[in-house]
Structure formats: C-alpha cells, structure tokens
Scaffold this motif. Structure first.
Motif, PDB file in Angstrom:
ATOM      1  N   GLU A 259      -5.731  11.347 -14.154  1.00  0.00           N
ATOM      2  CA  GLU A 259      -5.625  12.740 -14.584  1.00  0.00           C
ATOM      3  C   GLU A 259      -5.551  13.713 -13.414  1.00  0.00           C
ATOM      4  O   GLU A 259      -5.078  14.837 -13.575  1.00  0.00           O
ATOM      5  CB  GLU A 259      -6.802  13.087 -15.490  1.00  0.00           C
ATOM      6  CG  GLU A 259      -6.738  12.372 -16.825  1.00  0.00           C
ATOM      7  CD  GLU A 259      -7.990  12.523 -17.660  1.00  0.00           C
ATOM      8  OE1 GLU A 259      -9.023  13.031 -17.135  1.00  0.00           O
ATOM      9  OE2 GLU A 259      -7.963  12.129 -18.834  1.00  0.00           O
ATOM     10  N   SER A 260      -5.994  13.293 -12.240  1.00  0.00           N
ATOM     11  CA  SER A 260      -5.990  14.201 -11.091  1.00  0.00           C
ATOM     12  C   SER A 260      -4.633  14.262 -10.382  1.00  0.00           C
ATOM     13  O   SER A 260      -4.396  15.153  -9.586  1.00  0.00           O
ATOM     14  CB  SER A 260      -7.080  13.806 -10.092  1.00  0.00           C
ATOM     15  OG  SER A 260      -6.756  12.601  -9.444  1.00  0.00           O
ATOM     16  N   PHE A 261      -3.752  13.320 -10.677  1.00  0.00           N
ATOM     17  CA  PHE A 261      -2.415  13.309 -10.076  1.00  0.00           C
ATOM     18  C   PHE A 261      -1.379  13.574 -11.159  1.00  0.00           C
ATOM     19  O   PHE A 261      -1.496  13.067 -12.268  1.00  0.00           O
ATOM     20  CB  PHE A 261      -2.118  11.952  -9.428  1.00  0.00           C
ATOM     21  CG  PHE A 261      -2.934  11.661  -8.203  1.00  0.00           C
ATOM     22  CD1 PHE A 261      -2.674  12.302  -7.002  1.00  0.00           C
ATOM     23  CD2 PHE A 261      -3.969  10.736  -8.251  1.00  0.00           C
ATOM     24  CE1 PHE A 261      -3.430  12.037  -5.876  1.00  0.00           C
ATOM     25  CE2 PHE A 261      -4.727  10.457  -7.124  1.00  0.00           C
ATOM     26  CZ  PHE A 261      -4.455  11.108  -5.934  1.00  0.00           C
ATOM     27  N   ASP A 262      -0.347  14.331 -10.816  1.00  0.00           N
ATOM     28  CA  ASP A 262       0.711  14.600 -11.789  1.00  0.00           C
ATOM     29  C   ASP A 262       2.079  14.103 -11.328  1.00  0.00           C
ATOM     30  O   ASP A 262       3.089  14.405 -11.939  1.00  0.00           O
ATOM     31  CB  ASP A 262       0.778  16.082 -12.134  1.00  0.00           C
ATOM     32  CG  ASP A 262       1.024  16.953 -10.912  1.00  0.00           C
ATOM     33  OD1 ASP A 262       1.105  16.412  -9.802  1.00  0.00           O
ATOM     34  OD2 ASP A 262       1.132  18.182 -11.083  1.00  0.00           O
ATOM     35  N   ASP A 263       2.097  13.342 -10.247  1.00  0.00           N
ATOM     36  CA  ASP A 263       3.348  12.799  -9.738  1.00  0.00           C
ATOM     37  C   ASP A 263       3.057  11.476  -9.027  1.00  0.00           C
ATOM     38  O   ASP A 263       1.898  11.084  -8.896  1.00  0.00           O
ATOM     39  CB  ASP A 263       3.997  13.784  -8.775  1.00  0.00           C
ATOM     40  CG  ASP A 263       5.488  13.562  -8.623  1.00  0.00           C
ATOM     41  OD1 ASP A 263       6.021  12.604  -9.236  1.00  0.00           O
ATOM     42  OD2 ASP A 263       6.135  14.331  -7.885  1.00  0.00           O
ATOM     43  N   TYR A 264       4.109  10.840  -8.569  1.00  0.00           N
ATOM     44  CA  TYR A 264       3.944   9.573  -7.862  1.00  0.00           C
ATOM     45  C   TYR A 264       3.057   9.744  -6.633  1.00  0.00           C
ATOM     46  O   TYR A 264       3.071  10.806  -5.994  1.00  0.00           O
ATOM     47  CB  TYR A 264       5.306   9.011  -7.436  1.00  0.00           C
ATOM     48  CG  TYR A 264       6.069   8.430  -8.592  1.00  0.00           C
ATOM     49  CD1 TYR A 264       5.961   7.080  -8.892  1.00  0.00           C
ATOM     50  CD2 TYR A 264       6.885   9.226  -9.376  1.00  0.00           C
ATOM     51  CE1 TYR A 264       6.662   6.534  -9.956  1.00  0.00           C
ATOM     52  CE2 TYR A 264       7.583   8.689 -10.441  1.00  0.00           C
ATOM     53  CZ  TYR A 264       7.466   7.343 -10.726  1.00  0.00           C
ATOM     54  OH  TYR A 264       8.148   6.810 -11.784  1.00  0.00           O
ATOM     55  N   VAL A 265       2.285   8.707  -6.340  1.00  0.00           N
ATOM     56  CA  VAL A 265       1.360   8.721  -5.209  1.00  0.00           C
ATOM     57  C   VAL A 265       1.350   7.314  -4.610  1.00  0.00           C
ATOM     58  O   VAL A 265       1.529   6.337  -5.337  1.00  0.00           O
ATOM     59  CB  VAL A 265      -0.052   9.164  -5.688  1.00  0.00           C
ATOM     60  CG1 VAL A 265      -0.625   8.220  -6.707  1.00  0.00           C
ATOM     61  CG2 VAL A 265      -0.987   9.355  -4.545  1.00  0.00           C
ATOM     62  N   PRO A 266       1.169   7.194  -3.289  1.00  0.00           N
ATOM     63  CA  PRO A 266       1.102   5.845  -2.702  1.00  0.00           C
ATOM     64  C   PRO A 266      -0.058   5.040  -3.308  1.00  0.00           C
ATOM     65  O   PRO A 266      -1.145   5.575  -3.561  1.00  0.00           O
ATOM     66  CB  PRO A 266       0.868   6.110  -1.215  1.00  0.00           C
ATOM     67  CG  PRO A 266       1.377   7.483  -0.990  1.00  0.00           C
ATOM     68  CD  PRO A 266       1.117   8.232  -2.265  1.00  0.00           C
ATOM     69  N   LEU A 267       0.187   3.778  -3.533  1.00  0.00           N
ATOM     70  CA  LEU A 267      -0.819   2.908  -4.146  1.00  0.00           C
ATOM     71  C   LEU A 267      -2.131   2.938  -3.379  1.00  0.00           C
ATOM     72  O   LEU A 267      -3.207   2.996  -3.984  1.00  0.00           O
ATOM     73  CB  LEU A 267      -0.284   1.479  -4.233  1.00  0.00           C
ATOM     74  CG  LEU A 267      -1.222   0.426  -4.814  1.00  0.00           C
ATOM     75  CD1 LEU A 267      -1.617   0.784  -6.245  1.00  0.00           C
ATOM     76  CD2 LEU A 267      -0.580  -0.946  -4.764  1.00  0.00           C
TER      77      LEU A 267
ATOM     78  N   PRO B 199       0.789  -1.233   0.000  1.00  0.00           N
ATOM     79  CA  PRO B 199       0.000   0.000   0.000  1.00  0.00           C
ATOM     80  C   PRO B 199       0.822   1.284   0.000  1.00  0.00           C
ATOM     81  O   PRO B 199       0.376   2.294  -0.529  1.00  0.00           O
ATOM     82  CB  PRO B 199      -0.830  -0.094   1.271  1.00  0.00           C
ATOM     83  CG  PRO B 199      -0.817  -1.516   1.652  1.00  0.00           C
ATOM     84  CD  PRO B 199       0.444  -2.101   1.104  1.00  0.00           C
ATOM     85  N   THR B 200       2.007   1.244   0.575  1.00  0.00           N
ATOM     86  CA  THR B 200       2.803   2.461   0.662  1.00  0.00           C
ATOM     87  C   THR B 200       3.719   2.679  -0.534  1.00  0.00           C
ATOM     88  O   THR B 200       4.341   3.735  -0.651  1.00  0.00           O
ATOM     89  CB  THR B 200       3.658   2.446   1.947  1.00  0.00           C
ATOM     90  OG1 THR B 200       4.473   1.279   1.930  1.00  0.00           O
ATOM     91  CG2 THR B 200       2.783   2.464   3.184  1.00  0.00           C
ATOM     92  N   ASP B 201       3.814   1.703  -1.416  1.00  0.00           N
ATOM     93  CA  ASP B 201       4.671   1.854  -2.588  1.00  0.00           C
ATOM     94  C   ASP B 201       4.114   2.927  -3.517  1.00  0.00           C
ATOM     95  O   ASP B 201       2.905   2.955  -3.796  1.00  0.00           O
ATOM     96  CB  ASP B 201       4.787   0.548  -3.356  1.00  0.00           C
ATOM     97  CG  ASP B 201       5.717  -0.434  -2.688  1.00  0.00           C
ATOM     98  OD1 ASP B 201       6.430  -0.035  -1.749  1.00  0.00           O
ATOM     99  OD2 ASP B 201       5.735  -1.601  -3.113  1.00  0.00           O
ATOM    100  N   PRO B 202       4.982   3.799  -4.008  1.00  0.00           N
ATOM    101  CA  PRO B 202       4.504   4.839  -4.921  1.00  0.00           C
ATOM    102  C   PRO B 202       4.232   4.270  -6.318  1.00  0.00           C
ATOM    103  O   PRO B 202       4.938   3.380  -6.787  1.00  0.00           O
ATOM    104  CB  PRO B 202       5.651   5.838  -4.955  1.00  0.00           C
ATOM    105  CG  PRO B 202       6.858   5.048  -4.602  1.00  0.00           C
ATOM    106  CD  PRO B 202       6.403   3.946  -3.703  1.00  0.00           C
ATOM    107  N   VAL B 203       3.191   4.784  -6.930  1.00  0.00           N
ATOM    108  CA  VAL B 203       2.869   4.430  -8.315  1.00  0.00           C
ATOM    109  C   VAL B 203       2.712   5.719  -9.102  1.00  0.00           C
ATOM    110  O   VAL B 203       2.305   6.747  -8.558  1.00  0.00           O
ATOM    111  CB  VAL B 203       1.575   3.587  -8.429  1.00  0.00           C
ATOM    112  CG1 VAL B 203       1.741   2.237  -7.775  1.00  0.00           C
ATOM    113  CG2 VAL B 203       0.381   4.308  -7.866  1.00  0.00           C
ATOM    114  N   TYR B 204       3.058   5.657 -10.374  1.00  0.00           N
ATOM    115  CA  TYR B 204       2.835   6.814 -11.235  1.00  0.00           C
ATOM    116  C   TYR B 204       1.499   6.609 -11.935  1.00  0.00           C
ATOM    117  O   TYR B 204       1.295   5.599 -12.608  1.00  0.00           O
ATOM    118  CB  TYR B 204       3.952   6.979 -12.268  1.00  0.00           C
ATOM    119  CG  TYR B 204       3.825   8.276 -13.003  1.00  0.00           C
ATOM    120  CD1 TYR B 204       4.247   9.459 -12.420  1.00  0.00           C
ATOM    121  CD2 TYR B 204       3.234   8.318 -14.257  1.00  0.00           C
ATOM    122  CE1 TYR B 204       4.104  10.667 -13.075  1.00  0.00           C
ATOM    123  CE2 TYR B 204       3.086   9.525 -14.922  1.00  0.00           C
ATOM    124  CZ  TYR B 204       3.524  10.692 -14.329  1.00  0.00           C
ATOM    125  OH  TYR B 204       3.361  11.884 -14.981  1.00  0.00           O
TER     126      TYR B 204
END
Length: 77
Positions: free
Chosen positions: A48-56, A5-10
C-alpha cells in the motif's frame, strides 16, 4: 518472477509469487520470530505504500522494516 534484486516488481497484494518470495525471505532472515499474520500485515502495508514499480531489493527491505516496527510487544512475557 525474477529474483534479481534490481528487477522491478509491482507491489500488488494479490501477487502470489511476490508474497511467496517475501514469505521465504522473512523466514530465512527472521526464522519463526513473526507469525504468518504479522508477515502478511507487513506485506500488505508495504504494498500500500508504493504506487508504482519498485526494485525487488528495496521492496523486500521495506517489508522487513515494517515487520519489525509493527510487531506487537507482549509485556507479560
């Protein structure tokens, strides 16, 4: 793709691994409440609402919210 869950995804709409993960999550969480088009629309809107890595985990929760809030309501049912 890791499923922690904490791994970042693009958030990329062309990322098939991310899409399949989200699809499996929505199926497990909601069953057949939403059709494939509604799920894909929620996925696309979330990407489309995120423009950078975010936690899964955060991304997955946002897709769920978008799926619920953007569904069409059939008033004739």
């Amino acid at each position: 793709m890791s499923n922690r869950p904490t791994d970042p995804v693009y958030p990329d709409i062309s990322d098939d691994d991310l899409w399949l993960h989200i699809l499996a999550d929505l199926d497990a969480f909601y069953g057949d409440r939403f059709n494939l088009d509604q799920k894909r629309q929620a996925f696309t809107k979330t990407c489309e609402s995120f423009d950078d890595y975010v936690p899964l985990e955060r991304f997955t929760k946002r897709v769920r919210v978008n799926c619920v809030w953007n569904r069409r309501i059939d008033l004739d049912a």
